[in-house]
Each structure stands twice: as C-alpha cells, then as structure tokens.
Design a protein around this motif. Sequence first.
Motif, short mmCIF file in Angstrom:
data_model
loop_
_atom_site.label_atom_id
_atom_site.label_comp_id
_atom_site.label_asym_id
_atom_site.label_seq_id
_atom_site.Cartn_x
_atom_site.Cartn_y
_atom_site.Cartn_z
N ARG A 77 -18.11 -106.24 84.58
CA ARG A 77 -17.79 -104.70 84.45
C ARG A 77 -17.06 -104.16 83.33
N VAL A 78 -17.12 -102.93 82.81
CA VAL A 78 -16.36 -102.45 81.92
C VAL A 78 -15.47 -101.50 82.17
N PRO A 79 -14.31 -101.28 81.55
CA PRO A 79 -13.40 -100.44 81.92
C PRO A 79 -13.99 -98.88 81.56
N ARG A 80 -13.20 -97.88 81.95
CA ARG A 80 -13.47 -96.74 81.31
C ARG A 80 -12.78 -96.29 80.07
N LEU A 81 -13.18 -95.79 79.18
CA LEU A 81 -12.55 -95.45 77.87
C LEU A 81 -12.10 -93.77 77.85
N ALA A 82 -10.94 -93.68 77.56
CA ALA A 82 -10.41 -92.16 77.46
C ALA A 82 -10.11 -92.31 75.79
N VAL A 83 -10.41 -91.42 75.35
CA VAL A 83 -10.23 -91.32 73.72
C VAL A 83 -9.22 -89.96 73.50
N ILE A 84 -8.01 -90.08 73.00
CA ILE A 84 -7.12 -88.60 73.08
C ILE A 84 -6.93 -88.29 71.59
N LEU A 106 -11.29 -93.05 64.56
CA LEU A 106 -12.15 -93.91 65.59
C LEU A 106 -12.73 -95.08 65.61
N GLY A 107 -11.74 -95.99 64.89
CA GLY A 107 -12.27 -97.23 64.61
C GLY A 107 -11.82 -98.23 65.81
N ASN A 108 -10.53 -97.68 66.45
CA ASN A 108 -10.29 -98.53 67.54
C ASN A 108 -11.11 -98.34 68.87
N SER A 109 -11.51 -97.10 69.33
CA SER A 109 -12.35 -96.73 70.31
C SER A 109 -13.64 -97.37 70.31
N LYS A 136 -20.06 -94.57 66.15
CA LYS A 136 -19.75 -95.66 66.81
C LYS A 136 -19.06 -95.30 68.16
N CYS A 137 -18.19 -94.45 67.91
CA CYS A 137 -17.23 -93.87 69.02
C CYS A 137 -17.91 -93.44 70.15
N LEU A 138 -19.17 -92.66 69.73
CA LEU A 138 -20.17 -92.16 70.82
C LEU A 138 -20.72 -93.10 71.75
N ARG A 139 -21.13 -94.39 70.84
CA ARG A 139 -21.69 -95.68 71.55
C ARG A 139 -20.63 -96.08 72.38
N ALA A 140 -19.42 -96.14 71.97
CA ALA A 140 -18.23 -96.52 72.86
C ALA A 140 -18.19 -95.86 73.95
N LEU A 141 -18.05 -94.74 73.87
CA LEU A 141 -18.14 -93.71 74.84
C LEU A 141 -19.10 -93.87 76.14
N GLU A 142 -20.45 -94.12 75.49
CA GLU A 142 -21.35 -94.29 76.46
C GLU A 142 -21.51 -95.75 77.16
N THR A 143 -20.94 -96.68 76.34
CA THR A 143 -20.91 -98.03 76.95
C THR A 143 -19.86 -98.15 78.13
N CYS A 144 -18.65 -97.32 77.79
CA CYS A 144 -17.51 -97.27 78.76
C CYS A 144 -17.30 -96.04 79.70
N ARG A 196 -19.40 -79.44 73.03
CA ARG A 196 -20.76 -79.19 72.46
C ARG A 196 -21.74 -80.53 73.00
N GLY A 197 -20.94 -81.45 73.74
CA GLY A 197 -22.07 -82.26 74.42
C GLY A 197 -22.65 -83.23 73.64
N LEU A 198 -22.08 -83.60 72.59
CA LEU A 198 -22.74 -84.51 71.59
C LEU A 198 -22.63 -86.12 72.27
N ARG A 199 -23.87 -86.80 72.53
CA ARG A 199 -23.79 -88.03 72.99
C ARG A 199 -24.65 -88.91 72.23
N TRP A 200 -24.44 -90.16 72.29
CA TRP A 200 -24.91 -91.29 71.78
C TRP A 200 -26.41 -91.49 72.07
N LEU A 201 -26.59 -91.43 73.46
CA LEU A 201 -28.23 -91.69 74.12
C LEU A 201 -28.85 -92.86 73.39
N GLY A 202 -28.14 -94.06 73.46
CA GLY A 202 -28.80 -95.28 73.21
C GLY A 202 -28.91 -95.19 71.65
#
Length: 469
Positions: free
Chosen positions: A280-287, A259-262, A347-355, A302-308
């Motif tokens: 604006r930022v693009p949406r991010l899809a991590v596969i 999860l370094g790239n994302s 960090k990836c959770l943070r990126a998913l929140e950003t994007c 399991r709904g894990l989120r960064w939540l700021g």
Amino acid sequence: MSVLARTDLAFQRCIDPACAATYSVDEVLTACPVCGNLLDVAYDWDRLRPPGSFEVFERKWLQRGDPLAVSGVWRFHELLPFAPRETLVTVGEGQTLLSVSDPVGAFVGLRPGRLHLQYEGLNPSGSFKDNGMAAAFSHARLIGARRAACASTGNTSASLALYCAVTRLMRGIIFIGSGKISYGKLSQALDYGALTIQIAGDFDDAMARVKEVAGKLGIYLVNSVNPFRLEGQKTIMFRVLESLGWDVPEWIVVPGGNLGNSSAFGKAFAELRALGLIDRVPRLAVINAAGANTLHELYERRGLRWLGGRADLAPACHYYDELDRDRRRADTIASAIEINRPVNLNKCLRALETCDGVVRQVSEQEILDAKAQVGAGGFGCEPASAASVAGARQLVAEGVIGRDERVVCILTGHQLKDPTATVAYHTTDQKLFNDTLGSRGVSRASFANRAVSVGNRIDEIVQAIDLYG
Ligand code: F0G
C-alpha cells in the motif's frame, strides 16, 4: 541484478499516457519533444529483476568502505538504475535521519510516537537537493556534460555549486532572482565558486530564462524538470521506509514549491508497489505557503486532477494568465517555495492521484510558529520546511489526519540557511520584528525565546539566571 548491463534497460518516457514517447538515457531533455509534457526515467523492471526484498539495501550499511554503499542515494541504486556504477557521483549525500518528535507531535496534535521528522538538512549542502544532485551529476557524467545551470531560490544553487566544486566535473552557472535569496544560501554559491547571475526578476523569471539559455547554449539543466534529478529524490522515501522497518506510514507531508519532491515521492511509491516491495502507499499532503499557492488553488479550489493522464490542464493556463493580468507575484517569508509556476505541476498531480493526496496552504504566522516549535524540538529548519509541520497541524485540526496516524514531515532545509527569519522571530527589537515579519502580517511570536539583556555585572547575570534559568 546487474545494474545497466544493457543501456535500453533504462530510458526516458513522456508522462502523458497518450503519448508515452520514449527516449534513450543518453539524450538530454527536459520535456517531451513530441508533446511538450514532462519526462520520467523509466525502467524495464522485468528484465532488470530488482531485489525481491528490502534486505539487500540494509546489508549495504555493513559495507562502510564503499562510498556508493554509504551514500543514502546510491545504496538504492537497484531502484534507480539509469547509469552504470562507474559513472555514479557521490559526495556523501543522504546521511539523513528519521526521528520521532513528541514535542513537535504535541504541537501538531498527534499522540506520542506518531510524528516523525525526516531531517534532510543534514545533507552536505544543508538541503534535500543533494539527493537529486547526485543523480543529475551521474547522468551529466554519463553524457559528458561540461557546464550545468539552474534557476534557484537558493538551495538548488548551493547544491549545484557544491557538487561542481567537489567533483570538478562541470562549471556551475546559477540564476537567481533579485533580493529573493537568503544570505545563507547565496553565501554557499559564492563560496563554492559558481558563476552567479542575478537577474532583474523573481524565481519564475529566472526559471524561464535559464531554460532558454540552457537550450541555446547546450548547458546541462539541473532543475527538477530534469527527470534524473527526481530519481535521486525518490531515495528520501526509501530511507523513510527503511527507518520504519519498511512499514509504510499513513502520511507523508512535504512543502510544495517547484513540486519536484512530491512528484518524486509519488513515483517512488508507485514503483515500489508495482515491484511488489510494498502493498500500500501512504497518503501525501503537499503544503504551499499562502503567498505562493498555485497548487492549492488549482487542486483544492479549481478541482484540477491528473485523471490517469487525461487531465484538461486548461485551468492551469487560465490561472497563469490571471496571475499575469493582475501582476501577482509569489511572496512569502518561506523564500525557498516562493514560486507561482511550479514546473512539475503535471507530475505532482500524478503523485497526488497515486497517493490519494491533499493540498493545503499555510500563512506566514503558521509557518514561523511551526518553525519555532521544530527548533525547540531540536531540529532547526528553514521557513519553507516548517510549512510541512504547519500543514500537518492544519490537517489534524480538520480531522483529515487522525491523531493516531503515523505522519512523516519532511524537513527540507537546515536552520542556518535562513537565520534572518529566525532572529527576527525571537528578537526583542520591535523594529526588526516589524520590518521583517510584521510587514508580512505576522502579528506575534508566540514561541519566541528572547535573549535577556543584562549589564556587564555578575549580580545582574546571577539574578537573570535565577529568574529565567
Ligand atoms: N524546501 C526547500 C528548503 C527548498 O529549497 C525547496 C525548493 C522546497 C522545499 C520545495 O521543493 O520544489 O521539490 O517542491 N527549492 C528550489 C531551489 C526551488 O531552487 O532551491 P520542491
């Protein structure tokens, strides 16, 4: 802007907003000594005064005689100014291409002109890792490191070995799991002369050991827990934007392993927005590969989120306990992303929140079919890279990605990294197919381009060409 006239203009900072401890760039850290979370490289942008438009980067194309202006990483030095110009290391990384591919776009389900492939296989060691390695080596040079280590599924190690061989700045030591690395990648590490340590275990084991050993022996770690490496990987997104005339696409789709790239992509877009360079930022899809799907499990199920930064990360710990209890190991033909404990999860959770991100998992069959389509479109890639295309296809089928949206799939590694998977897919040898792919649940090779066997006779050859040509 003067890059790093003062050293406190760049620093390291804990990603947990409640901690936010800061450290000098001179320190070698892979986690926050106060709370243990990951570290970012951060900048005092107010005092650095970065460029107010993207033009400054485009102009550098004109300076072909300057290796730092030509490097696809250091052309953007003003956006990763943690080291002065004199310490920057380049071997010519980042000369990569963004191309529209309508054949692959049709496979994904997009209208013509909408699917873009960012081909990072064109890097000197054949994968996107060189973007990060240029940055890590620059930091290592800044702090005077003499030895560098990594655990790897093969591409980080190939990149580390190459940078060591070319620059002679450090001795490279690589840790790999047993039998888990494709020959293409292993051959690079051996050829470039890195000390290669094969441990009895998989990547997750190798990662845990290299962290211990690096700490114990004071060896510079170049895995993506190194925040400087991710600074280099931000530039993949800068080049994507540059190729699109600085117009932000709707989607970035990237395979997820450690999860370094994302993580780097999310940081890149957050910073560009904060600097006012994009609005604006693009949406991010991590596969993920289905056989190594920790992020998918934690984020989508399991709904894990960064939540700021206020996330309760207990579900991740529980999940890792479950993996241990059930002795479940990552297992996928996409060996580059055969990882169950991604070190950059937070960090990836943070990126998913950003994007406003999504995560999907794709089967071995989907990966190999997508890979064959990418190859047929003229951009060979290794299996892990094809996960991005397979994931985009899934998201279009679900209606999450619209057929008219502009989608950029990152092709992370070159086709020649893993010829075994390619040959097994296209083979006429049923045993080879079964042993290599059938055993992984791959039942068909729908897009196989099979070799035609003929006798050593001109009439048979002509007949075959008439029939198939
Ligand atoms: N694609 C390729 C070709 C890779 O080599 C990797 C990671 C990934 C995708 C996943 O990227 O970790 O940023 O999510 N390879 C590492 C290695 C782990 O050791 O070479 P990520």
